[in-house]
Design a protein around this motif. Structure first.
Motif, PDB file in Angstrom:
ATOM      1  N   THR A   1       0.835  -1.191   0.000  1.00 25.77           N
ATOM      2  CA  THR A   1       0.000   0.000   0.000  1.00 25.77           C
ATOM      3  C   THR A   1       0.871   1.242   0.000  1.00 25.77           C
ATOM      4  O   THR A   1       2.023   1.199   0.450  1.00 25.77           O
ATOM      5  N   SER A   2       0.330   2.323  -0.520  1.00 27.33           N
ATOM      6  CA  SER A   2       1.017   3.606  -0.436  1.00 27.33           C
ATOM      7  C   SER A   2       0.471   4.419   0.731  1.00 27.33           C
ATOM      8  O   SER A   2       0.914   5.519   0.994  1.00 27.33           O
ATOM      9  N   GLN A   3      -0.483   3.838   1.444  1.00 26.29           N
ATOM     10  CA  GLN A   3      -1.122   4.499   2.589  1.00 26.29           C
ATOM     11  C   GLN A   3      -0.527   3.955   3.889  1.00 26.29           C
ATOM     12  O   GLN A   3      -0.885   2.861   4.304  1.00 26.29           O
ATOM     13  N   HIS A   4       0.354   4.688   4.496  1.00 22.17           N
ATOM     14  CA  HIS A   4       0.972   4.236   5.746  1.00 22.17           C
ATOM     15  C   HIS A   4       0.542   5.151   6.883  1.00 22.17           C
ATOM     16  O   HIS A   4       1.345   5.896   7.440  1.00 22.17           O
ATOM     17  N   ASN A   5      -0.735   5.076   7.191  1.00 22.79           N
ATOM     18  CA  ASN A   5      -1.270   5.898   8.273  1.00 22.79           C
ATOM     19  C   ASN A   5      -2.258   5.074   9.096  1.00 22.79           C
ATOM     20  O   ASN A   5      -2.818   4.092   8.603  1.00 22.79           O
ATOM     21  N   PRO A   6      -2.466   5.441  10.344  1.00 18.44           N
ATOM     22  CA  PRO A   6      -3.324   4.657  11.237  1.00 18.44           C
ATOM     23  C   PRO A   6      -4.757   4.488  10.734  1.00 18.44           C
ATOM     24  O   PRO A   6      -5.342   3.418  10.890  1.00 18.44           O
ATOM     25  N   LYS A   7      -5.329   5.495  10.111  1.00 12.68           N
ATOM     26  CA  LYS A   7      -6.712   5.412   9.626  1.00 12.68           C
ATOM     27  C   LYS A   7      -6.839   4.351   8.542  1.00 12.68           C
ATOM     28  O   LYS A   7      -7.742   3.522   8.565  1.00 12.68           O
ATOM     29  N   TRP A   8      -5.900   4.352   7.563  1.00 11.24           N
ATOM     30  CA  TRP A   8      -5.948   3.360   6.499  1.00 11.24           C
ATOM     31  C   TRP A   8      -5.750   1.963   7.087  1.00 11.24           C
ATOM     32  O   TRP A   8      -6.470   1.030   6.722  1.00 11.24           O
ATOM     33  N   ALA A   9      -4.796   1.818   7.980  1.00  8.06           N
ATOM     34  CA  ALA A   9      -4.516   0.512   8.582  1.00  8.06           C
ATOM     35  C   ALA A   9      -5.736  -0.017   9.334  1.00  8.06           C
ATOM     36  O   ALA A   9      -6.053  -1.211   9.256  1.00  8.06           O
ATOM     37  N   GLU A  10      -6.418   0.868  10.033  1.00  8.07           N
ATOM     38  CA  GLU A  10      -7.627   0.473  10.768  1.00  8.07           C
ATOM     39  C   GLU A  10      -8.716   0.016   9.794  1.00  8.07           C
ATOM     40  O   GLU A  10      -9.371  -1.004  10.010  1.00  8.07           O
ATOM     41  N   ASN A  11      -8.901   0.751   8.699  1.00  7.16           N
ATOM     42  CA  ASN A  11      -9.895   0.374   7.695  1.00  7.16           C
ATOM     43  C   ASN A  11      -9.543  -0.949   7.015  1.00  7.16           C
ATOM     44  O   ASN A  11     -10.411  -1.783   6.766  1.00  7.16           O
ATOM     45  N   PHE A  12      -8.247  -1.145   6.716  1.00  8.78           N
ATOM     46  CA  PHE A  12      -7.805  -2.393   6.093  1.00  8.78           C
ATOM     47  C   PHE A  12      -8.045  -3.564   7.033  1.00  8.78           C
ATOM     48  O   PHE A  12      -8.557  -4.602   6.627  1.00  8.78           O
ATOM     49  N   LYS A  13      -7.711  -3.387   8.297  1.00  5.58           N
ATOM     50  CA  LYS A  13      -7.918  -4.442   9.286  1.00  5.58           C
ATOM     51  C   LYS A  13      -9.396  -4.818   9.369  1.00  5.58           C
ATOM     52  O   LYS A  13      -9.744  -6.001   9.390  1.00  5.58           O
ATOM     53  N   ALA A  14     -10.264  -3.835   9.389  1.00 11.01           N
ATOM     54  CA  ALA A  14     -11.705  -4.092   9.431  1.00 11.01           C
ATOM     55  C   ALA A  14     -12.163  -4.808   8.160  1.00 11.01           C
ATOM     56  O   ALA A  14     -12.982  -5.742   8.223  1.00 11.01           O
TER      57      ALA A  14
END
Length: 155
Positions: free
Chosen positions: A71-84
């Motif tokens: 991913t090019s998104q290395h931020n907590p919000k993206w990680a939280e959405n990906f995990k969900a």
């Protein structure tokens, strides 16, 4: 954790269906002492859960896929959405955040290539940069048994 706990865990890893009486007999303690040890191991989180392992091919799940995600998104919000998102996708059995060239490694078990494509379509909705899949042709070793012998040697 002592040697008796380690021996108890080894037996339970091999066959979680063994009775407390059988376990107690095999490690040489009373049933009540064995039950107390099991309860303590559960309370301490050493034993996460007891499960029945199924043979995927016998129930129509014949394709195992390892999916590498960048991913090019290395931020907590993206990680939280990906995990969900991966929590909600049926067929994904394991997800790991990695160091190195790959950001996430997923394991999925599906019926066939069409089943993988359905999973893939759900997965790419998560705003990913790159998804690469490797398809298992032969399983040469697969175990859920942790190497307790290495912790036994520390005593």
């Amino acid at each position: 954790m002592d040697k008796l706990d380690t021996k108890l865990l080894g037996l339970m890893q091999e066959d979680a269906g063994l009775s407390v009486g059988n376990l107690a007999e095999q490690i040489g303690i009373s049933k009540s002492a064995c039950w107390r040890r099991i309860q303590k191991l559960e309370e301490n989180g050493v034993i996460r859960q007891r499960v029945t392992l199924l043979e995927p091919t016998k129930i129509g799940l014949s394709l195992t896929v390892f999916i590498s995600v960048r991913t090019s998104q290395h931020n907590p919000k993206w990680a939280e959405n990906f995990k969900a998102a991966v929590q909600d996708i049926s067929g994904i059995t394991e997800v790991y955040r990695m160091g190195g060239d790959v950001d996430y490694l997923l394991k999925a078990i599906v019926s066939d290539m069409s089943g993988y494509d359905r999973l893939y379509q759900k997965l790419i909705a998560a705003d990913l940069f790159e998804v690469t899949a490797g398809f298992v042709m032969e399983t040469m070793k697969q175990t859920t048994v942790l190497p307790l012998s290495s912790i036994m040697s520390k005593d």
